[in-house]
Design a protein around this motif. Structure first.
Motif, PDB file in Angstrom:
ATOM      1  N   LEU A 173      -4.186  -6.689  14.887  1.00  0.00           N
ATOM      2  CA  LEU A 173      -4.443  -5.257  15.621  1.00  0.00           C
ATOM      3  C   LEU A 173      -3.937  -4.293  14.413  1.00  0.00           C
ATOM      4  N   TYR A 174      -2.997  -4.749  13.326  1.00  0.00           N
ATOM      5  CA  TYR A 174      -2.668  -3.533  12.298  1.00  0.00           C
ATOM      6  C   TYR A 174      -3.882  -3.015  11.571  1.00  0.00           C
ATOM      7  N   PRO A 175      -4.599  -3.672  10.975  1.00  0.00           N
ATOM      8  CA  PRO A 175      -5.974  -2.897  10.273  1.00  0.00           C
ATOM      9  C   PRO A 175      -6.780  -2.125  11.207  1.00  0.00           C
ATOM     10  N   LEU A 176      -6.818  -2.417  12.573  1.00  0.00           N
ATOM     11  CA  LEU A 176      -7.590  -1.624  13.721  1.00  0.00           C
ATOM     12  C   LEU A 176      -7.009  -0.395  13.479  1.00  0.00           C
ATOM     13  N   GLY A 177      -5.526  -0.446  13.763  1.00  0.00           N
ATOM     14  CA  GLY A 177      -4.685   0.828  13.926  1.00  0.00           C
ATOM     15  C   GLY A 177      -4.513   1.842  12.582  1.00  0.00           C
ATOM     16  N   VAL A 178      -4.664   1.156  11.426  1.00  0.00           N
ATOM     17  CA  VAL A 178      -5.085   1.872  10.320  1.00  0.00           C
ATOM     18  C   VAL A 178      -6.393   2.419  10.044  1.00  0.00           C
TER      19      VAL A 178
ATOM     20  N   LEU B  37      -2.430   6.213 -11.916  1.00  0.00           N
ATOM     21  CA  LEU B  37      -1.035   7.064 -11.297  1.00  0.00           C
ATOM     22  C   LEU B  37      -0.712   8.013 -12.550  1.00  0.00           C
ATOM     23  N   VAL B  38      -1.324   7.908 -13.457  1.00  0.00           N
ATOM     24  CA  VAL B  38      -0.993   9.472 -14.282  1.00  0.00           C
ATOM     25  C   VAL B  38      -2.142  10.252 -14.346  1.00  0.00           C
ATOM     26  N   THR B  39      -3.147  10.247 -13.457  1.00  0.00           N
ATOM     27  CA  THR B  39      -4.088  11.291 -13.437  1.00  0.00           C
ATOM     28  C   THR B  39      -4.364  11.577 -12.062  1.00  0.00           C
ATOM     29  N   ALA B  40      -4.243  10.796 -10.909  1.00  0.00           N
ATOM     30  CA  ALA B  40      -4.739  11.221  -9.605  1.00  0.00           C
ATOM     31  C   ALA B  40      -3.658  11.755  -8.911  1.00  0.00           C
ATOM     32  N   GLU B  41      -3.682  12.995  -8.260  1.00  0.00           N
ATOM     33  CA  GLU B  41      -2.881  13.716  -7.364  1.00  0.00           C
ATOM     34  C   GLU B  41      -2.901  12.897  -6.072  1.00  0.00           C
ATOM     35  N   GLU B  42      -3.740  12.114  -5.534  1.00  0.00           N
ATOM     36  CA  GLU B  42      -3.828  11.352  -4.362  1.00  0.00           C
ATOM     37  C   GLU B  42      -4.377   9.934  -4.667  1.00  0.00           C
ATOM     38  N   VAL B  43      -3.610   8.838  -4.030  1.00  0.00           N
ATOM     39  CA  VAL B  43      -4.405   7.600  -4.326  1.00  0.00           C
ATOM     40  C   VAL B  43      -4.253   6.895  -3.002  1.00  0.00           C
ATOM     41  N   TRP B  44      -5.056   5.878  -2.911  1.00  0.00           N
ATOM     42  CA  TRP B  44      -5.388   4.956  -1.686  1.00  0.00           C
ATOM     43  C   TRP B  44      -4.137   3.886  -2.061  1.00  0.00           C
ATOM     44  N   VAL B  45      -3.538   3.525  -0.893  1.00  0.00           N
ATOM     45  CA  VAL B  45      -2.525   2.365  -1.082  1.00  0.00           C
ATOM     46  C   VAL B  45      -2.892   1.398   0.174  1.00  0.00           C
ATOM     47  N   SER B  46      -2.717   0.099  -0.187  1.00  0.00           N
ATOM     48  CA  SER B  46      -2.672  -0.606   1.132  1.00  0.00           C
ATOM     49  C   SER B  46      -1.101  -0.974   1.072  1.00  0.00           C
ATOM     50  N   PRO B  47      -0.659  -0.746   2.329  1.00  0.00           N
ATOM     51  CA  PRO B  47       0.880  -0.869   2.501  1.00  0.00           C
ATOM     52  C   PRO B  47       1.226  -2.406   2.977  1.00  0.00           C
ATOM     53  N   GLY B  48       0.232  -3.123   3.202  1.00  0.00           N
ATOM     54  CA  GLY B  48       0.363  -4.613   3.638  1.00  0.00           C
ATOM     55  C   GLY B  48       0.632  -4.746   4.826  1.00  0.00           C
ATOM     56  N   ILE B  49       0.786  -6.029   5.572  1.00  0.00           N
ATOM     57  CA  ILE B  49       1.343  -6.074   6.633  1.00  0.00           C
ATOM     58  C   ILE B  49       2.762  -6.679   6.802  1.00  0.00           C
ATOM     59  N   PRO B  50       3.768  -6.142   7.205  1.00  0.00           N
ATOM     60  CA  PRO B  50       5.298  -6.644   6.970  1.00  0.00           C
ATOM     61  C   PRO B  50       5.096  -7.748   8.193  1.00  0.00           C
ATOM     62  N   PHE B  51       4.633  -8.928   7.964  1.00  0.00           N
ATOM     63  CA  PHE B  51       4.337 -10.013   8.970  1.00  0.00           C
ATOM     64  C   PHE B  51       5.358 -10.377   9.607  1.00  0.00           C
ATOM     65  N   VAL B  52       6.785 -10.242   9.166  1.00  0.00           N
ATOM     66  CA  VAL B  52       7.559 -10.722  10.148  1.00  0.00           C
ATOM     67  C   VAL B  52       7.759  -9.706  11.425  1.00  0.00           C
ATOM     68  N   VAL B  53       7.499  -8.671  11.394  1.00  0.00           N
ATOM     69  CA  VAL B  53       7.162  -7.701  12.661  1.00  0.00           C
ATOM     70  C   VAL B  53       6.378  -8.501  13.744  1.00  0.00           C
ATOM     71  N   PRO B  54       5.048  -8.746  13.494  1.00  0.00           N
ATOM     72  CA  PRO B  54       4.232  -9.468  14.456  1.00  0.00           C
ATOM     73  C   PRO B  54       4.695 -10.838  14.686  1.00  0.00           C
ATOM     74  N   LEU B  55       5.767 -11.363  13.902  1.00  0.00           N
ATOM     75  CA  LEU B  55       6.273 -12.700  14.114  1.00  0.00           C
ATOM     76  C   LEU B  55       7.516 -12.458  15.228  1.00  0.00           C
ATOM     77  N   PHE B  56       8.056 -11.491  15.092  1.00  0.00           N
ATOM     78  CA  PHE B  56       9.090 -11.047  16.031  1.00  0.00           C
ATOM     79  C   PHE B  56       8.498 -10.922  17.362  1.00  0.00           C
ATOM     80  N   VAL B  57       7.443  -9.946  17.564  1.00  0.00           N
ATOM     81  CA  VAL B  57       6.986  -9.501  18.599  1.00  0.00           C
ATOM     82  C   VAL B  57       6.190 -10.702  19.325  1.00  0.00           C
ATOM     83  N   GLY B  58       5.554 -11.538  18.631  1.00  0.00           N
ATOM     84  CA  GLY B  58       4.786 -12.785  18.783  1.00  0.00           C
ATOM     85  C   GLY B  58       5.631 -13.669  19.542  1.00  0.00           C
ATOM     86  N   THR B  59       7.174 -14.133  18.874  1.00  0.00           N
ATOM     87  CA  THR B  59       7.948 -14.971  19.198  1.00  0.00           C
ATOM     88  C   THR B  59       8.583 -14.496  20.701  1.00  0.00           C
TER      89      THR B  59
END
Length: 337
Positions: free
Chosen positions: A143-148, A295-317
């Motif tokens: 669900l995380y990438p869908l939310g992003v 990073l030394v030229t762009a004013e804004e960059v696209w970043v993948s925050p990644g999935i802190p997977f322990v979060v869905p693990l906690f909720v899934g458990t």
């Protein structure tokens, strides 16, 4: 009637809920979960396996076979599957350790009676509870990438990587987790890890602001510090260390080029990776150079925050311990199970 009735082993298994909750909070804030977090749960898993293994062995033939089969699936299939996910970088190290604990701690479904309800509600035909937790976690993580994507679309931020990333100001990068999704040639799914960028900056004793202000100067490997700082692990919130900030000091009688400052190593990226005593999250000199160039030229960059997977693990458990198996419940709803 007691508010919660269960066997002692199953009651002890509930300790995973507060531990996973704390680990999820740490994962969100720092993307770091200490290894010691898993040691008590791993020890508990070994003890419970021994106790319930003995109970199954001294029980009926059906109980013995059922416990042996489910334990074999949990330890012989779920655990190796988790290691494979980690190997192919689908999971982080903390995620893999947590799932290995789950595989050892939950080979079979626990049983709880609370307020007249028997939990978990949705059982499975296989009866391997670690597999239920794994599938719950993967489904929640999906669900995380869908939310992003939805958040970016609503905000009018469109990009080929809008499903996995978000745009951030360059000034926010030192406090961001994840991976850069850009190179000088365009977007990419495999840009430099921001932890590696922090390690590089700390090694040089520079801030990103300083690097941007004198990019042409610091691109020259001759500006590497004579005595670099320890790079650390790239975690956020570490006090920045300062180096001498000056030119590389060549010993008397030597030129700067002779003092390990090759002119074919922009930013000193190769020198950095050669100097540190451990890896930098799979970063290569070319990948680090590309990231720094952005990073030394762009004013804004696209970043993948990644999935802190322990979060869905906690909720899934937590969901597995109450509702049960999401996938099997969906299949049953459509008459497929």
């Amino acid at each position: 009637m007691a508010l919660l009735d269960a066997s002692i082993p199953d009651l002890l298994r509930l300790l995973v809920v507060p531990v996973f909750g704390w680990a999820a909070l740490r994962d969100v804030k720092t993307r770091r979960v200490p290894n010691r977090t898993w040691y008590p749960l791993a020890a508990l898993a070994v003890v419970l396996l021994a106790v319930e293994g003995w109970q199954a062995w001294t029980g009926t033939a059906y109980e013995t076979r059922a416990f042996a089969l489910r334990t074999a699936i949990s330890l012989g299939f779920v655990a190796p599957l988790v290691i494979a996910f980690w190997w192919f970088r689908a999971f982080g190290g903390a995620d893999a350790k947590a799932f290995l604990v789950v595989a050892a701690l939950f080979p079979t479904f626990p049983t709880y009676e609370a307020f007249g309800w028997v939990l978990p509600h949705q059982q499975t035909a296989v009866g391997v509870f670690s597999l239920t937790i794994l599938t719950n976690t993967v489904l929640l993580g999906a669900l995380y990438p869908l939310g992003v994507f939805a958040r970016n679309a609503v905000s009018g931020r469109f990009s080929p990587v809008m499903v996995v990333g978000k745009p951030v100001s360059w000034s926010a990068v030192p406090e961001e987790h994840g991976r850069l999704l850009e190179t000088p040639e365009g977007v990419t799914r495999n840009g430099v890890d921001l932890d590696a960028v922090r390690m590089y900056l700390r090694w040089r004793g520079l801030t990103l602001t300083e690097l941007r202000e004198e990019a042409d100067r610091f691109r020259d490997p001759a500006t590497l510090p004579a005595e670099p700082n320890p790079p650390g692990d790239g975690s956020v919130g570490v006090e920045e260390l300062r180096a001498d900030g000056g030119e590389l000091e060549a010993p008397p009688g030597e030129t700067v080029a002779e003092a390990d400052a090759p002119d074919d190593d922009p930013w000193g990226a190769a020198a950095f990776l050669d100097d540190i005593d451990h890896g930098a999250y799979g970063t290569t000199p070319a990948g680090l150079r590309d990231g720094l160039d952005v990073l030394v030229t762009a004013e804004e960059v696209w970043v993948s925050p990644g999935i802190p997977f322990v979060v869905p693990l906690f909720v899934g458990t937590a969901a597995a311990l109450t509702y049960g198996d999401f996938l099997f419940g969906a299949l049953a709803f459509f008459g497929l199970a």
